[in-house]
Scaffold this motif. Structure first.
Motif, PDB file in Angstrom:
ATOM      1  N   SER A 135       0.542  -1.228  -0.031  1.00 43.76           N
ATOM      2  CA  SER A 135      -0.048  -0.115   0.149  1.00 43.76           C
ATOM      3  C   SER A 135       0.623   1.301  -0.373  1.00 43.76           C
ATOM      4  O   SER A 135       0.243   2.463  -0.399  1.00 43.76           O
ATOM      5  N   ASN A 136       2.374   1.118   0.168  1.00 41.82           N
ATOM      6  CA  ASN A 136       2.559   2.108   0.589  1.00 41.82           C
ATOM      7  C   ASN A 136       4.074   2.144  -0.949  1.00 41.82           C
ATOM      8  O   ASN A 136       4.864   3.598  -0.900  1.00 41.82           O
ATOM      9  N   VAL A 137       3.896   1.436  -1.968  1.00 44.07           N
ATOM     10  CA  VAL A 137       4.839   1.666  -2.692  1.00 44.07           C
ATOM     11  C   VAL A 137       4.579   3.016  -3.756  1.00 44.07           C
ATOM     12  O   VAL A 137       3.019   3.074  -3.594  1.00 44.07           O
ATOM     13  N   GLY A 138       5.107   3.959  -4.218  1.00 41.48           N
ATOM     14  CA  GLY A 138       4.504   4.957  -5.173  1.00 41.48           C
ATOM     15  C   GLY A 138       3.931   6.221  -4.281  1.00 41.48           C
ATOM     16  O   GLY A 138       3.880   7.403  -5.184  1.00 41.48           O
ATOM     17  N   LYS A 139       3.784   6.037  -3.096  1.00 41.58           N
ATOM     18  CA  LYS A 139       3.271   7.031  -2.295  1.00 41.58           C
ATOM     19  C   LYS A 139       4.651   7.719  -1.673  1.00 41.58           C
ATOM     20  O   LYS A 139       5.334   7.129  -1.387  1.00 41.58           O
ATOM     21  N   TYR A 140       4.377   9.054  -1.570  1.00 45.32           N
ATOM     22  CA  TYR A 140       5.663  10.542  -0.874  1.00 45.32           C
ATOM     23  C   TYR A 140       4.832  10.266   0.082  1.00 45.32           C
ATOM     24  O   TYR A 140       3.668  10.957   0.850  1.00 45.32           O
ATOM     25  N   ILE A 141       5.662   9.620   1.186  1.00 40.57           N
ATOM     26  CA  ILE A 141       5.630   9.720   2.616  1.00 40.57           C
ATOM     27  C   ILE A 141       6.183  10.914   3.128  1.00 40.57           C
ATOM     28  O   ILE A 141       7.554  10.844   3.199  1.00 40.57           O
ATOM     29  N   GLN A 142       5.482  11.692   4.408  1.00 38.44           N
ATOM     30  CA  GLN A 142       5.705  12.584   5.423  1.00 38.44           C
ATOM     31  C   GLN A 142       6.164  12.500   6.956  1.00 38.44           C
ATOM     32  O   GLN A 142       6.748  12.504   7.238  1.00 38.44           O
ATOM     33  N   ASP A 143       4.653  11.323   7.015  1.00 37.61           N
ATOM     34  CA  ASP A 143       3.986  11.757   8.152  1.00 37.61           C
ATOM     35  C   ASP A 143       4.768   9.755   9.027  1.00 37.61           C
ATOM     36  O   ASP A 143       3.808   9.138   8.638  1.00 37.61           O
ATOM     37  N   PHE A 144       5.718   9.540   9.515  1.00 38.15           N
ATOM     38  CA  PHE A 144       6.783   8.242  10.422  1.00 38.15           C
ATOM     39  C   PHE A 144       7.561   8.681  10.718  1.00 38.15           C
ATOM     40  O   PHE A 144       7.681   9.676  11.232  1.00 38.15           O
ATOM     41  N   THR A 145       7.625   7.536  11.490  1.00 40.27           N
ATOM     42  CA  THR A 145       8.156   7.511  12.972  1.00 40.27           C
ATOM     43  C   THR A 145       9.166   6.824  12.660  1.00 40.27           C
ATOM     44  O   THR A 145       9.461   5.817  11.550  1.00 40.27           O
ATOM     45  N   CYS A 146      11.224   6.880  13.250  1.00 35.47           N
ATOM     46  CA  CYS A 146      11.388   6.030  13.030  1.00 35.47           C
ATOM     47  C   CYS A 146      11.732   4.970  13.822  1.00 35.47           C
ATOM     48  O   CYS A 146      12.099   5.873  15.102  1.00 35.47           O
ATOM     49  N   LYS A 147      12.038   3.116  13.410  1.00 32.15           N
ATOM     50  CA  LYS A 147      12.195   2.637  14.363  1.00 32.15           C
ATOM     51  C   LYS A 147      13.630   2.740  15.069  1.00 32.15           C
ATOM     52  O   LYS A 147      14.072   2.678  16.449  1.00 32.15           O
ATOM     53  N   GLY A 148      14.615   2.722  14.010  1.00 36.47           N
ATOM     54  CA  GLY A 148      15.950   3.041  14.600  1.00 36.47           C
ATOM     55  C   GLY A 148      16.452   1.586  15.792  1.00 36.47           C
ATOM     56  O   GLY A 148      17.187   1.818  16.784  1.00 36.47           O
ATOM     57  N   VAL A 149      16.165   0.509  14.932  1.00 35.01           N
ATOM     58  CA  VAL A 149      16.814  -1.116  15.543  1.00 35.01           C
ATOM     59  C   VAL A 149      17.806  -0.924  15.201  1.00 35.01           C
ATOM     60  O   VAL A 149      18.755  -0.716  13.982  1.00 35.01           O
ATOM     61  N   ASP A 150      18.666  -1.006  16.730  1.00 28.30           N
ATOM     62  CA  ASP A 150      20.411  -0.646  16.048  1.00 28.30           C
ATOM     63  C   ASP A 150      21.128   0.670  16.145  1.00 28.30           C
ATOM     64  O   ASP A 150      22.063   0.064  15.734  1.00 28.30           O
ATOM     65  N   SER A 151      20.145   1.465  16.495  1.00 26.58           N
ATOM     66  CA  SER A 151      20.485   2.306  15.297  1.00 26.58           C
ATOM     67  C   SER A 151      20.999   3.541  16.912  1.00 26.58           C
ATOM     68  O   SER A 151      19.749   3.492  17.369  1.00 26.58           O
ATOM     69  N   SER A 152      22.166   4.633  17.031  1.00 27.17           N
ATOM     70  CA  SER A 152      21.745   5.592  18.268  1.00 27.17           C
ATOM     71  C   SER A 152      21.379   6.333  17.294  1.00 27.17           C
ATOM     72  O   SER A 152      20.716   7.254  15.715  1.00 27.17           O
ATOM     73  N   ALA A 153      21.631   7.706  18.259  1.00 23.93           N
ATOM     74  CA  ALA A 153      20.835   8.636  17.875  1.00 23.93           C
ATOM     75  C   ALA A 153      21.431  10.211  17.035  1.00 23.93           C
ATOM     76  O   ALA A 153      20.712  10.200  16.576  1.00 23.93           O
ATOM     77  N   ARG A 154      22.583   9.477  17.192  1.00 18.98           N
ATOM     78  CA  ARG A 154      23.497  10.156  16.215  1.00 18.98           C
ATOM     79  C   ARG A 154      23.496   9.618  14.213  1.00 18.98           C
ATOM     80  O   ARG A 154      23.177  10.326  13.569  1.00 18.98           O
ATOM     81  N   MET A 155      23.370   8.591  14.568  1.00 13.60           N
ATOM     82  CA  MET A 155      23.335   7.515  13.557  1.00 13.60           C
ATOM     83  C   MET A 155      21.481   8.142  13.026  1.00 13.60           C
ATOM     84  O   MET A 155      21.322   8.671  11.610  1.00 13.60           O
ATOM     85  N   LEU A 156      20.689   8.473  13.160  1.00 12.90           N
ATOM     86  CA  LEU A 156      19.516   9.211  13.451  1.00 12.90           C
ATOM     87  C   LEU A 156      19.264  10.678  12.620  1.00 12.90           C
ATOM     88  O   LEU A 156      18.206  10.505  12.219  1.00 12.90           O
ATOM     89  N   LYS A 157      20.359  11.382  13.387  1.00 17.32           N
ATOM     90  CA  LYS A 157      20.462  12.528  12.631  1.00 17.32           C
ATOM     91  C   LYS A 157      21.124  12.367  11.623  1.00 17.32           C
ATOM     92  O   LYS A 157      20.768  13.752  10.741  1.00 17.32           O
ATOM     93  N   GLU A 158      22.546  11.857  11.950  1.00 17.97           N
ATOM     94  CA  GLU A 158      23.702  11.885  10.803  1.00 17.97           C
ATOM     95  C   GLU A 158      22.211  11.719   9.143  1.00 17.97           C
ATOM     96  O   GLU A 158      22.619  11.965   7.824  1.00 17.97           O
ATOM     97  N   MET A 159      21.320  10.831   9.369  1.00 20.75           N
ATOM     98  CA  MET A 159      20.979  10.138   8.057  1.00 20.75           C
ATOM     99  C   MET A 159      20.163  11.095   6.778  1.00 20.75           C
ATOM    100  O   MET A 159      19.783  10.959   6.152  1.00 20.75           O
TER     101      MET A 159
END
Length: 368
Positions: free
Chosen positions: A228-252
Protein backbone atom coordinates in the motif's frame (compact mmCIF):
# COMPACT_ATOMS: atom_id res chain seq x y z
CA UNK A 1 116.70 122.98 21.69
CA UNK A 2 118.74 120.40 20.05
CA UNK A 3 120.26 119.38 23.34
CA UNK A 4 116.86 119.08 25.01
CA UNK A 5 115.54 117.01 22.18
CA UNK A 6 118.39 114.62 22.23
CA UNK A 7 118.19 114.27 25.95
CA UNK A 8 114.52 113.48 25.79
CA UNK A 9 115.05 110.87 23.09
CA UNK A 10 117.71 109.09 25.09
CA UNK A 11 115.65 108.99 28.30
CA UNK A 12 115.25 105.33 29.34
CA UNK A 13 111.76 103.67 29.49
CA UNK A 14 109.87 103.81 32.76
CA UNK A 15 110.05 100.60 34.74
CA UNK A 16 106.96 99.24 36.52
CA UNK A 17 106.60 99.91 40.14
CA UNK A 18 108.10 97.35 42.40
CA UNK A 19 105.63 95.11 44.32
CA UNK A 20 105.57 95.69 47.98
CA UNK A 21 104.97 92.86 50.43
CA UNK A 22 101.38 94.01 50.92
CA UNK A 23 100.73 93.90 47.20
CA UNK A 24 102.19 90.40 46.94
CA UNK A 25 100.00 89.12 49.77
CA UNK A 26 96.87 90.64 48.26
CA UNK A 27 97.69 89.11 44.87
CA UNK A 28 98.20 85.69 46.40
CA UNK A 29 94.87 85.96 48.24
CA UNK A 30 93.08 86.84 44.99
CA UNK A 31 94.74 83.94 43.13
CA UNK A 32 93.79 81.51 45.90
CA UNK A 33 90.22 82.76 45.91
CA UNK A 34 90.01 82.40 42.12
CA UNK A 35 91.37 78.85 42.30
CA UNK A 36 88.92 77.95 45.07
CA UNK A 37 86.03 79.46 43.15
CA UNK A 38 87.07 77.69 39.97
CA UNK A 39 87.38 74.44 41.87
CA UNK A 40 83.92 74.81 43.37
CA UNK A 41 82.46 75.78 40.04
CA UNK A 42 84.11 72.78 38.32
CA UNK A 43 82.83 70.44 41.02
CA UNK A 44 79.35 71.86 40.70
CA UNK A 45 79.49 71.50 36.93
CA UNK A 46 80.70 67.89 37.18
CA UNK A 47 77.93 67.05 39.65
CA UNK A 48 75.35 68.65 37.41
CA UNK A 49 76.70 66.79 34.39
CA UNK A 50 76.62 63.47 36.22
CA UNK A 51 73.06 64.08 37.44
CA UNK A 52 72.03 65.07 33.93
CA UNK A 53 73.62 61.91 32.46
CA UNK A 54 71.90 59.74 35.04
CA UNK A 55 68.57 61.38 34.30
CA UNK A 56 69.08 60.85 30.59
CA UNK A 57 69.97 57.20 31.14
CA UNK A 58 66.90 56.74 33.33
CA UNK A 59 64.67 58.38 30.75
CA UNK A 60 66.08 56.24 27.92
CA UNK A 61 65.68 53.06 29.96
CA UNK A 62 62.12 53.97 30.89
CA UNK A 63 61.35 54.87 27.28
CA UNK A 64 62.81 51.55 26.08
CA UNK A 65 60.74 49.63 28.62
CA UNK A 66 57.60 51.51 27.56
CA UNK A 67 58.31 50.76 23.89
CA UNK A 68 58.85 47.07 24.67
CA UNK A 69 55.60 46.89 26.63
CA UNK A 70 53.72 48.59 23.78
CA UNK A 71 55.20 46.12 21.28
CA UNK A 72 54.23 43.13 23.42
CA UNK A 73 50.72 44.52 23.81
CA UNK A 74 50.36 44.98 20.05
CA UNK A 75 51.51 41.43 19.36
CA UNK A 76 49.20 39.98 22.01
CA UNK A 77 46.27 42.03 20.73
CA UNK A 78 46.89 40.90 17.17
CA UNK A 79 47.17 37.23 18.10
CA UNK A 80 44.14 37.49 20.37
CA UNK A 81 42.11 39.15 17.61
CA UNK A 82 43.04 36.38 15.16
CA UNK A 83 41.99 33.71 17.64
CA UNK A 84 38.74 35.55 18.34
CA UNK A 85 37.94 35.69 14.61
CA UNK A 86 38.58 31.96 14.26
CA UNK A 87 36.34 31.24 17.23
CA UNK A 88 33.56 33.42 15.82
CA UNK A 89 33.76 31.61 12.49
CA UNK A 90 33.89 28.16 14.10
CA UNK A 91 31.27 28.67 16.80
CA UNK A 92 28.30 28.15 14.42
CA UNK A 93 29.78 24.77 13.43
CA UNK A 94 29.68 23.71 17.07
CA UNK A 95 26.09 24.91 17.35
CA UNK A 96 25.13 22.90 14.27
CA UNK A 97 26.76 19.80 15.74
CA UNK A 98 25.16 20.09 19.17
CA UNK A 99 21.82 21.79 18.59
CA UNK A 100 21.20 21.77 14.84
CA UNK A 101 18.11 20.04 13.48
CA UNK A 102 18.17 19.13 9.78
CA UNK A 103 15.26 19.82 7.50
CA UNK A 104 12.85 16.85 7.57
CA UNK A 105 11.81 15.79 4.11
CA UNK A 106 9.69 12.84 2.95
CA UNK A 107 10.64 9.85 0.81
CA UNK A 108 9.32 7.13 -1.49
CA UNK A 109 9.42 3.58 -0.23
CA UNK A 110 10.32 2.32 -3.72
CA UNK A 111 13.29 4.74 -4.05
CA UNK A 112 16.17 2.40 -4.80
CA UNK A 113 18.79 5.03 -3.89
CA UNK A 114 17.69 4.89 -0.23
CA UNK A 115 17.75 1.11 0.21
CA UNK A 116 21.50 0.54 0.55
CA UNK A 117 22.86 -1.22 3.64
CA UNK A 118 24.73 0.57 6.40
CA UNK A 119 28.55 0.31 6.33
CA UNK A 120 31.27 1.76 8.51
CA UNK A 121 33.34 4.50 6.94
CA UNK A 122 36.54 3.49 5.17
CA UNK A 123 38.07 6.87 6.06
CA UNK A 124 37.38 7.15 9.78
CA UNK A 125 37.12 10.41 11.65
CA UNK A 126 40.66 10.20 13.04
CA UNK A 127 41.95 9.63 9.50
CA UNK A 128 40.00 12.66 8.33
CA UNK A 129 41.55 14.83 11.05
CA UNK A 130 45.00 13.49 10.18
CA UNK A 131 44.48 14.34 6.51
CA UNK A 132 43.00 17.76 7.16
CA UNK A 133 45.14 18.93 10.09
CA UNK A 134 48.35 16.98 10.67
CA UNK A 135 49.50 16.68 7.05
CA UNK A 136 49.00 20.35 6.03
CA UNK A 137 50.47 21.77 9.25
CA UNK A 138 53.43 19.37 9.08
CA UNK A 139 54.18 20.21 5.45
CA UNK A 140 53.92 23.97 6.08
CA UNK A 141 56.23 23.69 9.08
CA UNK A 142 58.87 21.70 7.17
CA UNK A 143 58.81 23.98 4.12
CA UNK A 144 59.04 27.20 6.15
CA UNK A 145 61.94 25.92 8.24
CA UNK A 146 63.86 24.92 5.10
CA UNK A 147 63.17 28.29 3.45
CA UNK A 148 64.32 30.14 6.58
CA UNK A 149 67.57 28.14 6.77
CA UNK A 150 68.35 28.73 3.10
CA UNK A 151 67.66 32.43 3.48
CA UNK A 152 69.96 32.61 6.51
CA UNK A 153 72.75 30.97 4.50
CA UNK A 154 72.31 33.41 1.63
CA UNK A 155 72.23 36.45 3.92
CA UNK A 156 75.34 35.24 5.78
CA UNK A 157 74.44 37.23 8.89
CA UNK A 158 73.52 40.38 6.95
CA UNK A 159 69.78 39.97 7.09
CA UNK A 160 67.80 43.14 6.45
CA UNK A 161 64.32 41.75 7.02
CA UNK A 162 62.09 43.00 9.80
CA UNK A 163 62.76 41.49 13.22
CA UNK A 164 60.02 40.58 15.66
CA UNK A 165 60.75 40.71 19.38
CA UNK A 166 58.32 39.45 22.01
CA UNK A 167 59.12 39.42 25.73
CA UNK A 168 62.77 40.19 24.89
CA UNK A 169 62.84 37.08 22.69
CA UNK A 170 63.77 37.34 19.04
CA UNK A 171 61.02 35.46 17.22
CA UNK A 172 62.47 33.52 14.24
CA UNK A 173 61.20 34.21 10.75
CA UNK A 174 59.99 30.65 10.15
CA UNK A 175 57.74 30.82 13.21
CA UNK A 176 56.15 34.05 11.98
CA UNK A 177 55.55 32.54 8.54
CA UNK A 178 54.09 29.36 10.03
CA UNK A 179 51.76 31.43 12.19
CA UNK A 180 50.47 33.34 9.18
CA UNK A 181 50.22 30.35 6.82
CA UNK A 182 48.61 27.98 9.34
CA UNK A 183 46.26 30.68 10.61
CA UNK A 184 44.99 31.46 7.11
CA UNK A 185 44.64 27.73 6.37
CA UNK A 186 42.59 27.21 9.54
CA UNK A 187 40.41 30.21 8.68
CA UNK A 188 39.69 28.82 5.22
CA UNK A 189 38.99 25.33 6.56
CA UNK A 190 36.48 26.71 9.06
CA UNK A 191 34.67 28.72 6.38
CA UNK A 192 34.57 25.72 4.06
CA UNK A 193 33.09 23.51 6.76
CA UNK A 194 30.58 26.19 7.75
CA UNK A 195 29.45 26.48 4.13
CA UNK A 196 28.97 22.72 4.00
CA UNK A 197 27.02 22.57 7.26
CA UNK A 198 24.66 25.35 6.21
CA UNK A 199 23.79 23.37 3.09
CA UNK A 200 23.47 20.10 5.04
CA UNK A 201 21.00 21.39 7.60
CA UNK A 202 19.06 23.50 5.09
CA UNK A 203 18.45 20.72 2.54
CA UNK A 204 18.26 17.63 4.74
CA UNK A 205 18.81 15.12 1.96
CA UNK A 206 18.48 11.48 3.02
CA UNK A 207 21.50 9.22 2.87
CA UNK A 208 21.62 6.04 0.76
CA UNK A 209 21.27 3.91 3.91
CA UNK A 210 18.22 5.84 5.15
CA UNK A 211 15.74 2.97 5.19
CA UNK A 212 18.23 0.56 6.82
CA UNK A 213 19.02 3.02 9.63
CA UNK A 214 15.58 4.59 10.13
CA UNK A 215 13.33 1.58 9.53
CA UNK A 216 10.36 3.90 8.99
CA UNK A 217 6.90 3.08 10.28
CA UNK A 218 3.82 4.99 9.12
CA UNK A 219 1.10 6.32 11.40
CA UNK A 220 -1.22 3.42 10.41
CA UNK A 221 1.40 0.90 11.52
CA UNK A 222 2.49 -0.12 8.01
CA UNK A 223 6.06 -0.17 6.73
CA UNK A 224 7.76 0.07 3.38
CA UNK A 225 7.32 -3.70 2.97
CA UNK A 226 3.56 -3.21 2.55
CA UNK A 227 2.31 -2.84 -1.02
CA UNK A 228 0.00 0.00 0.00
CA UNK A 229 2.96 2.34 0.44
CA UNK A 230 4.48 1.75 -2.99
CA UNK A 231 4.55 4.93 -5.09
CA UNK A 232 3.39 7.14 -2.22
CA UNK A 233 5.33 10.16 -0.97
CA UNK A 234 5.51 9.61 2.77
CA UNK A 235 5.99 12.49 5.18
CA UNK A 236 4.32 11.30 8.39
CA UNK A 237 6.41 8.50 9.84
CA UNK A 238 8.51 7.54 12.81
CA UNK A 239 11.85 5.76 12.89
CA UNK A 240 12.00 2.53 14.86
CA UNK A 241 15.78 2.72 14.58
CA UNK A 242 16.63 -0.73 15.91
CA UNK A 243 20.38 -0.89 16.63
CA UNK A 244 20.70 2.74 15.52
CA UNK A 245 22.04 5.47 17.80
CA UNK A 246 20.61 8.96 18.11
CA UNK A 247 23.59 10.33 16.22
CA UNK A 248 22.98 7.93 13.33
CA UNK A 249 19.32 8.96 13.18
CA UNK A 250 20.39 12.59 12.90
CA UNK A 251 23.19 11.96 10.39
CA UNK A 252 20.89 10.03 8.04
CA UNK A 253 19.38 13.39 6.98
CA UNK A 254 22.72 15.12 6.31
CA UNK A 255 23.75 13.66 2.98
CA UNK A 256 24.14 16.78 0.80
CA UNK A 257 26.87 17.90 0.43
CA UNK A 258 29.58 15.52 1.59
CA UNK A 259 31.50 16.90 4.56
CA UNK A 260 34.40 14.47 4.13
CA UNK A 261 34.78 15.49 0.49
CA UNK A 262 34.65 19.24 1.11
CA UNK A 263 37.12 19.09 4.01
CA UNK A 264 39.69 16.85 2.33
CA UNK A 265 39.49 18.67 -1.00
CA UNK A 266 39.99 22.01 0.71
CA UNK A 267 42.99 20.68 2.66
CA UNK A 268 44.68 18.95 -0.27
CA UNK A 269 43.97 21.58 -2.93
CA UNK A 270 45.19 24.35 -0.63
CA UNK A 271 48.30 22.31 0.17
CA UNK A 272 48.99 21.79 -3.54
CA UNK A 273 48.67 25.54 -4.14
CA UNK A 274 50.92 26.22 -1.16
CA UNK A 275 53.63 23.96 -2.57
CA UNK A 276 53.29 25.68 -5.94
CA UNK A 277 54.03 29.03 -4.34
CA UNK A 278 56.55 28.17 -1.61
CA UNK A 279 58.43 25.04 -2.70
CA UNK A 280 61.33 26.32 -4.82
CA UNK A 281 63.76 23.40 -4.62
CA UNK A 282 65.67 23.14 -7.90
CA UNK A 283 66.96 19.63 -7.36
CA UNK A 284 64.06 18.06 -9.26
CA UNK A 285 61.31 19.77 -11.20
CA UNK A 286 58.96 16.79 -10.85
CA UNK A 287 59.12 16.34 -7.07
CA UNK A 288 56.76 19.22 -6.35
CA UNK A 289 54.25 18.03 -8.92
CA UNK A 290 54.44 14.48 -7.61
CA UNK A 291 53.62 15.66 -4.11
CA UNK A 292 50.76 17.78 -5.44
CA UNK A 293 49.33 14.80 -7.33
CA UNK A 294 49.63 12.56 -4.25
CA UNK A 295 47.76 15.04 -2.08
CA UNK A 296 44.97 15.45 -4.64
CA UNK A 297 44.66 11.65 -4.89
CA UNK A 298 44.19 11.43 -1.13
CA UNK A 299 41.19 13.75 -1.42
CA UNK A 300 39.94 11.89 -4.50
CA UNK A 301 40.07 8.52 -2.74
CA UNK A 302 38.31 9.92 0.32
CA UNK A 303 35.49 11.27 -1.84
CA UNK A 304 35.09 7.98 -3.73
CA UNK A 305 34.99 6.00 -0.49
CA UNK A 306 31.94 7.98 0.61
CA UNK A 307 30.02 6.61 -2.37
CA UNK A 308 31.23 3.01 -2.00
CA UNK A 309 30.41 3.07 1.73
CA UNK A 310 26.83 4.22 0.91
CA UNK A 311 27.30 7.36 2.99
CA UNK A 312 26.53 9.77 0.15
CA UNK A 313 25.10 9.97 -3.32
CA UNK A 314 27.51 10.76 -6.13
CA UNK A 315 26.04 14.27 -6.46
CA UNK A 316 26.72 14.88 -2.75
CA UNK A 317 30.38 14.02 -3.25
CA UNK A 318 30.61 16.19 -6.35
CA UNK A 319 29.10 19.18 -4.57
CA UNK A 320 31.34 18.73 -1.52
CA UNK A 321 34.44 18.45 -3.68
CA UNK A 322 33.55 21.63 -5.55
CA UNK A 323 32.89 23.54 -2.33
CA UNK A 324 36.25 22.53 -0.85
CA UNK A 325 38.19 23.22 -4.06
CA UNK A 326 36.61 26.62 -4.66
CA UNK A 327 37.21 27.69 -1.06
CA UNK A 328 40.86 26.60 -1.30
CA UNK A 329 41.42 28.53 -4.53
CA UNK A 330 39.74 31.68 -3.21
CA UNK A 331 41.61 31.62 0.12
CA UNK A 332 44.98 30.90 -1.50
CA UNK A 333 44.64 33.69 -4.08
CA UNK A 334 42.73 36.42 -2.27
CA UNK A 335 43.20 35.88 1.48
CA UNK A 336 46.75 34.58 1.80
CA UNK A 337 49.90 36.19 0.40
CA UNK A 338 51.07 33.09 -1.46
CA UNK A 339 50.73 34.54 -4.94
CA UNK A 340 51.22 38.22 -4.19
CA UNK A 341 54.29 39.72 -5.84
CA UNK A 342 56.55 41.46 -3.32
CA UNK A 343 57.23 45.14 -3.90
CA UNK A 344 60.98 45.52 -4.48
CA UNK A 345 60.75 49.31 -4.23
CA UNK A 346 58.06 51.24 -2.35
CA UNK A 347 56.13 54.06 -3.99
CA UNK A 348 57.45 56.55 -1.44
CA UNK A 349 60.79 55.92 0.26
CA UNK A 350 60.38 56.04 4.02
CA UNK A 351 63.73 54.83 5.34
CA UNK A 352 67.34 54.93 4.29
CA UNK A 353 67.13 51.24 3.48
CA UNK A 354 64.20 51.90 1.11
CA UNK A 355 66.05 54.71 -0.64
CA UNK A 356 69.15 52.57 -1.13
CA UNK A 357 67.39 49.82 -3.07
CA UNK A 358 69.67 48.59 -5.80
CA UNK A 359 68.29 49.03 -9.34
CA UNK A 360 67.78 45.90 -11.45
CA UNK A 361 70.93 44.70 -13.09
CA UNK A 362 71.13 45.09 -16.84
CA UNK A 363 73.50 45.98 -19.66
CA UNK A 364 75.45 49.19 -19.03
CA UNK A 365 76.93 51.06 -21.98
CA UNK A 366 79.83 53.39 -21.28
CA UNK A 367 81.57 55.78 -23.66
CA UNK A 368 85.05 57.21 -23.39
Amino acid sequence: MSNETSSSETTPLRRPETQTPNNVAQSNRQTTANVVNNTHSNNNNNYGDSVEVRLQEGDSTQQQQTTTMDTNKRILCRVGLDILILLCAGFPILLFFLLGEPYKRGFFCDDESLKHPFHDSTVRNWMLYFIGAVIPVGVILIVEVIISQNKAKQDNGNATSRRYVFMNYDVPDWLIECYKKVGIYAFGAVLSQLTTDIAKYSIGRLRPHFIAVCQPQMNDGTTCNDASNVGKYIQDFTCKGVDSSARMLKEMRLSFPSGHSSFTFFAMVYLALYLQARMTWRGSKLLRHLLQFAFIMVAWYTALSRVSDYKHHWSDVLAGSLIGSICAIVVANYVSDLFQKPNTKPYLARTVQDMNVQPPQGITITSN
